[in-house]
Design a protein around this motif. Structure first.
Motif, PDB file in Angstrom:
ATOM      1  N   LEU A 147      39.770 -40.755 -14.467  1.00  0.00           N
ATOM      2  CA  LEU A 147      39.910 -41.924 -13.386  1.00  0.00           C
ATOM      3  C   LEU A 147      39.998 -41.760 -11.819  1.00  0.00           C
ATOM      4  CD1 LEU A 147      44.063 -41.483 -14.861  1.00  0.00           C
ATOM      5  CD2 LEU A 147      42.541 -43.389 -14.832  1.00  0.00           C
ATOM      6  N   THR A 148      39.492 -40.183 -11.079  1.00  0.00           N
ATOM      7  CA  THR A 148      39.121 -39.832 -10.384  1.00  0.00           C
ATOM      8  C   THR A 148      37.703 -40.639 -10.675  1.00  0.00           C
ATOM      9  OG1 THR A 148      40.792 -37.963 -10.472  1.00  0.00           O
ATOM     10  CG2 THR A 148      38.989 -38.304  -8.719  1.00  0.00           C
ATOM     11  N   MET A 173      45.734 -33.318 -19.958  1.00  0.00           N
ATOM     12  CA  MET A 173      44.888 -34.009 -19.183  1.00  0.00           C
ATOM     13  C   MET A 173      43.138 -34.001 -18.231  1.00  0.00           C
ATOM     14  SD  MET A 173      47.788 -36.679 -17.539  1.00  0.00           S
ATOM     15  CE  MET A 173      46.232 -37.669 -15.971  1.00  0.00           C
ATOM     16  N   PRO A 174      42.480 -33.212 -18.533  1.00  0.00           N
ATOM     17  CA  PRO A 174      41.434 -33.009 -18.147  1.00  0.00           C
ATOM     18  C   PRO A 174      40.205 -33.986 -18.007  1.00  0.00           C
ATOM     19  CG  PRO A 174      41.497 -31.510 -20.072  1.00  0.00           C
ATOM     20  CD  PRO A 174      42.632 -32.418 -20.078  1.00  0.00           C
ATOM     21  N   TYR A 175      40.027 -34.489 -19.189  1.00  0.00           N
ATOM     22  CA  TYR A 175      39.140 -35.893 -19.573  1.00  0.00           C
ATOM     23  C   TYR A 175      40.035 -37.089 -18.766  1.00  0.00           C
ATOM     24  CZ  TYR A 175      36.841 -33.604 -22.910  1.00  0.00           C
ATOM     25  OH  TYR A 175      35.973 -32.506 -23.584  1.00  0.00           O
ATOM     26  N   ASN A 176      41.126 -37.081 -18.977  1.00  0.00           N
ATOM     27  CA  ASN A 176      41.309 -38.625 -18.029  1.00  0.00           C
ATOM     28  C   ASN A 176      41.284 -38.037 -16.885  1.00  0.00           C
ATOM     29  OD1 ASN A 176      42.168 -38.511 -21.035  1.00  0.00           O
ATOM     30  ND2 ASN A 176      44.830 -38.541 -20.368  1.00  0.00           N
ATOM     31  N   VAL A 177      41.416 -37.000 -16.229  1.00  0.00           N
ATOM     32  CA  VAL A 177      41.272 -36.670 -14.637  1.00  0.00           C
ATOM     33  C   VAL A 177      40.386 -36.960 -14.345  1.00  0.00           C
ATOM     34  CG1 VAL A 177      41.763 -35.200 -13.017  1.00  0.00           C
ATOM     35  CG2 VAL A 177      43.843 -35.795 -14.603  1.00  0.00           C
ATOM     36  N   ILE A 178      39.492 -35.847 -14.989  1.00  0.00           N
ATOM     37  CA  ILE A 178      37.846 -36.626 -14.575  1.00  0.00           C
ATOM     38  C   ILE A 178      37.130 -38.033 -14.394  1.00  0.00           C
ATOM     39  CG2 ILE A 178      35.605 -36.299 -15.634  1.00  0.00           C
ATOM     40  CD1 ILE A 178      36.616 -33.893 -16.107  1.00  0.00           C
ATOM     41  N   PHE A 232      48.233 -29.591 -18.220  1.00  0.00           N
ATOM     42  CA  PHE A 232      46.395 -28.388 -19.219  1.00  0.00           C
ATOM     43  C   PHE A 232      45.952 -29.979 -20.546  1.00  0.00           C
ATOM     44  CE2 PHE A 232      49.161 -25.892 -17.416  1.00  0.00           C
ATOM     45  CZ  PHE A 232      48.329 -25.027 -17.036  1.00  0.00           C
TER      46      PHE A 232
END
Lengths: 626, 435
Positions: A580-581, A573-578, A571
């Motif tokens: 990185l993807t 790291m939404p920014y990180n996931v956005i 929960f």
């Protein structure tokens, strides 16, 4: 008059009880009976309005009440009754069950006639009934789980958390809209989170929930059923519930309801049931019945240093001084079935009134205390029932049906739900209806459904399955299973745990998700009918054929709710996931873009800086470049 | 050549049959890398069970296969293992024949070009010899049948194998020059999973090239054939969709299959980029990013078709690869299809820049998938980020692989026109750069 009523009491119980059983009839219609003979014909006539036999306890309450009023002036068109039943349980706990019934001869659903004058019936509920065209409403809030194997059967079963089921009137066109509004309104009335009921936890059971009141509407499009297994019940739910009573908590049995005692218990359940009933024996018009129940189990055995003694004061830290002045009847029943000769315990003050009734398939004897009579309170003007044990009680008669449920498997990918149905009747098989409503995030595979009894496959004779829709609708699985005598039937079904969006998790996602109880509804053969070797002292002429009236009764059993873990995303790291993807997609896009838009060229090395500067000067001077 | 192919077929069937009989089959059929919500066998069985219960399989959110697949398995559900093995065999044979045909064409073209003296003189070492080309079709069949990804996908009975077979048949019929069959198989592939729609462009380009019709919008022949092919494609697509409607008597399958593919409601982990991204997405940006990600898959068709209009077969390879990287529910079975084409481009090997690195990345990721899944789901000692990280790396590896082949292909074409040993103006040995 009082003496007459006492004399007639047992007879009424027997006659009415038997009639009620024979026709599975709506026992409530007895309230306005005048004589025994009339009541007999009436019940037979009204038998088509068959309803559940869920609680038969009010049958004797109703009749004992009704003959007391037999020669009083005609009553107003609403009346209120209150009663409490105390049952010592075999585990040493005490089960106290309150019931408050308000009956009003009016019709909320009548077109064009607005009901505006309220006396005993709570106005808040009356308005809700007429606004949303509710035909029947059942709502319960429960804290704790009823342990059927230790405590026997409750008078009114309820699942842990909140449960709401409503039959709407058949003229309602937008049932879902009414349901949505109704849950929000009830949420306000009861200070509960009923507003969390939405399409993802509402189902329309096709067979398990039939109307308990008048009317044989069986079109389940007008039925909505929802549970909130995680709902926590506390004082803020009790206070509005008490406010619905005509006397509030000022007088009558309700003074016992001190929340610090009620919630310091093993089990607490409060409920409101509203249904239409017959006004008179010919059933020419309908009356509305509001029944408020409160069931509580006190663990006095462990908290009382191993003594099974109890008294009203010990349980509720109050004693009774009066009945509710608005009540037409106010009684306390104490279950003394196991103590016929008074050798097991002492009940003080003792009561001369004894009532017998067949309750939940078993013949029980009760000591009755009528609070409307002065002599009940004695010299001290206060009633404090006290029970002292002298001996040890023998083993409990196990209820013929109980169920348990658990999740098997490990890991967060898949799992299997096991529901075990126990039929402990020694020789009778009977069918049960099993209802399972599972949220969409457990993806159920109905082809993995197996039902086995005694290691053999036991194919359900009826299956109603409605698959779930993601974020819209839960699974609904209903089936009719025949339980062989003295057996365990195991129902298993596999599921897969879904990964949800990060906003769809509860604030403590690793605690798990609560899955509501399965509901098992059955007509079970009664314990009285099982008693063929006549262990009890009964006349010979009465015990050859198992009499029909006692042969079976309705029983509803709720299993444990489940706690299921789901896989969780991170929960934090939404920014990180956005980022990185998107980077990976950009790597793909970038490399293709590069190859698509550029062409191959020979790499000519650029000249050193000094040479370039010199060339600029030479260009200005107009001489050939180097 | 038929004998080695038969041997490969027998060997692959044996491996699959042994795995089907082993205890591994159940384990494999539940791996998220091998099956997705779109093609899991468990869901096909569930759909059939729902039909038996009298419930529409599309009324729930478990079944997302097309009606034709239900219809197929309604009859052969008991022989599913054999069906999946046969389907894999069909794919391999179709690819074998297609590549054989393609290589013949390539060699013929090269011969004409050499005779016309169109290549620079130092490019002789780039020429392809019949000897090295001889075994390429067999290698393609082997790459498909013996690829562990294909074997896993087949043993899991993932319906991805069916889609691959339809695509292989599309490639075969296109390369054989049959416009009608090509359009029909393309329509079938599109009907199964939407994304093969992007193969329309390479199919059309190849057929145009084969008929010696130049791609020129001013010529009526070009338009005539384009319209003809489109009509055949759309017509067969309509026929298939209507047939599906009549099979089940409702249009429910459209939202349940295509809506499901496009809007990505099921976030079950897989090897793709969608699941974690949309699990962590802010709700109000969700629709925007779904559009971006889905357009991303289809978008590359236009520039690639422009750049590779002379090389439609390589364009087919690129499109299949892009689909399998960027689609919403990818599985290893999709990867196996484009990997089968790698032997066709074995002559590009000398121009590949980082094939060693990419192979290492792909191999390591393949090994790490089950490990990190176990750590997250079963052991509880890792969290979702671990598995997510490995899917990212796997996709970067695939992107590098595909773009590397694209680079090598373009570079070889450049050398074929400009000469292999390029010189600078000052006569020193030159290096090629992209500018």
């Amino acid at each position: 008059m009082a003496a007459l009523s006492r004399k007639w009491d047992p007879l009424f119980v027997l006659v009415l009880g038997s009639l009620v059983f024979s026709c599975k009839g709506d026992v409530l219609k007895t309230s306005n009976d005048r004589t025994e003979s009339i009541s007999a014909t009436k019940i037979e006539e009204s038998s088509p309005q068959a309803a559940d036999l869920g609680d038969l306890r009010q049958s004797d309450e109703a009749e004992s009440n009704e003959d007391r009023k037999a020669f009083t002036p005609p009553p107003p068109n609403d009346q209120f009754q209150e009663e409490m039943v105390i049952r010592p349980l075999y585990s040493g706990d005490i089960y106290a069950s309150f019931q408050f019934r308000t009956q009003w001869d009016t019709d909320f659903l009548h077109d064009g006639k607005k009901v505006s004058h309220y006396r005993l019936f709570p106005k808040s509920l009356g308005q809700v009934l007429s606004k949303f065209s509710v035909r029947e409403l059942h709502i319960s809030f429960t804290q704790g789980y009823w342990r059927t194997m230790q405590w026997g059967q409750p008078f009114i079963p309820s699942p842990p958390g909140a449960e709401l089921w409503v039959w709407f009137h058949h003229t309602v066109t937008d049932v879902d809209g009414n349901w949505k509004e109704l849950t929000n309104v009830l949420s306000g009335i009861f200070c509960a989170s009923l507003n969390f009921i939405d399409s993802t936890n509402t189902v329309e059971p096709s067979a398990s929930f039939k109307p308990l009141g008048l009317g044989n509407a069986t079109d389940h499009r007008f039925l909505r059923y929802a549970t909130l297994p995680r709902e926590i019940v506390c004082t803020e739910n009790l206070t509005p519930w008490k406010k619905l009573l005509p006397c509030g908590s000022k007088a009558g049995l309700a003074v016992l309801m001190k929340s610090e005692k009620l919630f310091h218990s093993s089990f607490h359940s409060q409920a409101v049931h509203i249904r239409p009933v017959c006004k008179d024996w010919q059933c020419t018009s309908t009356a509305w019945e509001l029944r408020q129940t409160l069931n509580v189990v006190f663990d006095l055995y462990t908290s009382g240093q191993g003594k099974k003694e109890w008294s009203l004061f010990k349980m509720f830290s109050r004693t009774l001084t009066e009945a509710c002045p608005l009540a037409s009847s106010s009684k306390i029943y104490v279950d003394v079935t196991d103590n016929p000769g008074g050798e097991l315990f002492d009940l003080s003050p003792s009561s001369p009134l004894i009532s017998t009734a067949v309750v939940l398939g078993d013949r029980r004897t009760y000591s009755v205390y009528d609070l409307t009579k002065k002599e009940t309170f004695g010299q001290l003007r206060s009633l404090n029932l006290l029970l002292r044990w002298k001996g040890e009680s023998d083993d409990m008669l196990r209820p013929p049906l109980h169920a348990e449920r658990y999740v098997s498997g490990f890991g967060l990918q898949k799992g299997e739900i096991h529901t075990c149905l126990y039929n402990s009747h020694p020789y009778r098989a009977y069918p049960v209806l099993l209802l399972d409503s599972l949220p969409w995030y457990l993806r159920l595979y109905v082809h993995t459904l197996t039902v086995t009894s005694k290691t053999r496959e036991n194919k359900p004779s009826y299956i109603h399955y409605q698959p779930s829709k993601d974020r819209l609708r839960p699974h609904l699985l209903e089936m009719l299973v025949q339980l062989p005598p003295h057996s365990v039937t195991e129902v298993t079904v596999q599921f897969e745990r879904a990964l949800l969006k990060w906003t769809e998790y509860t604030p403590d996602p690793n605690h798990g998700f609560y899955i509501g109880s399965s509901v098992i509804s059955a007509l079970v053969p009664s314990i009285v009918a099982m008693d063929t070797n006549s262990t009890r002292d009964r006349p010979l002429f009465s015990s050859f054929f198992p009499t029909k009236e006692e042969s079976s009764y309705f029983m509803r059993v709720y299993t444990e709710p489940l706690l299921v873990n789901l896989p969780t995303p991170d929960f934090s790291m939404p920014y990180n996931v956005i980022c990185l993807t998107c980077t990976v997609v950009a790597v793909g896009y970038g490399s293709f873009y590069n190859l698509l838009t550029r062409t191959f060229q020979v790499d000519e090395p650029s000249a050193p800086l000094a040479k370039r500067l010199a060339n600029i000067i030479r260009r200005l001077r107009g001489v050939p470049l180097l | 050549m038929a004998a080695p192919l038969t041997l490969v077929l027998i060997l692959s069937v044996t491996i699959r049959a042994v795995l089907f009989r082993s205890s591994l089959a159940e384990l494999i059929s539940e791996r998220v890398e091998v099956v997705s919500p779109l093609n899991a066998w468990k869901r096909v069985v569930e759909g059939l069970a729902l039909l038996d219960l009298g419930v529409s399989p599309y009324s729930g959110d478990v079944f997302h296969e097309t009606p034709l697949v239900i219809y197929l398995f309604h009859f052969v559900v008991d022989y599913a293992e054999i069906v999946f093995m046969i389907v894999d065999g069909i794919t391999a044979v179709a690819l074998y024949l297609a590549v054989q045909n393609y290589n013949k064409n390539v060699f013929r073209k090269q011969k004409y070009a050499l005779e016309a003296d169109r290549y620079p003189h130092d490019c002789l070492e780039l020429m392809r010899s019949p000897k090295e080309m001889h075994y390429i079709p067999l290698k393609v069949a082997m790459f498909y049948l013996l690829n562990p990804f294909t074997i896993l996908s087949c043993v899991a009975k993932s319906t991805c194998g069916l889609n691959n077979a339809v695509m292989a048949l599309f490639i075969l019929s296109t390369l054989k020059g049959s416009a009608l069959l090509s359009a029909i198989f393309l329509a079938l592939a599109t009907y199964q999973s939407i994304y093969p729609l992007t193969l329309f462009a390479p199919g059309l380009l190849f057929l145009l090239q084969r008929l010696y019709i130049p791609v020129n919008p001013c010529r009526s022949r070009f338009w005539f054939f384009t319209v003809q092919y489109s009509v055949m494609f759309i017509g067969s697509l309509l026929v298939i969709v209507c047939l599906s409607f009549f099979l089940l008597g409702s249009w429910d399958f459209i939202p349940s299959v295509y809506g499901f593919i496009l809007s990505v409601p099921d976030l079950t982990p897989n090897i793709g980029l969608f699941w974690y991204f949309f699990a962590e997405m802010f709700e109000h940006f969700r629709f925007f990013f779904i559009c971006v990600f889905q357009i991303n898959v289809f978008f590359y068709t236009i520039p690639l078709s422009v750049k590779l209009k002379e090389h439609p077969v390589f364009l087919i390879f690129m499109q299949i690869a892009i689909i399998s990287i960027f689609k919403s529910y990818p599985t290893v079975g999709d990867i196996a299809l484009y990997m089968a084409f790698l032997p066709v481009w074995s002559h590009l090997y000398r121009f590949l820049r980082n094939i060693f690195l990419v192979s290492c990345v792909l191999l390591a990721c393949t090994a790490l998938f089950p490990v990190l899944w176990h750590l997250w789901i079963y052991a509880g000692s890792a969290n979702s980020n671990f598995y997510y990280a490995i899917t990212l790396l796997f996709n970067v590896g695939q992107i590098l692989l595909v773009s590397d082949y694209f680079y090598a292909y373009l570079r070889r074409e450049h050398h074929l026109s400009q000469g292999l040993y390029l010189r600078r103006k000052d006569g020193s040995e030159a290096t090629l750069v992209l500018k």
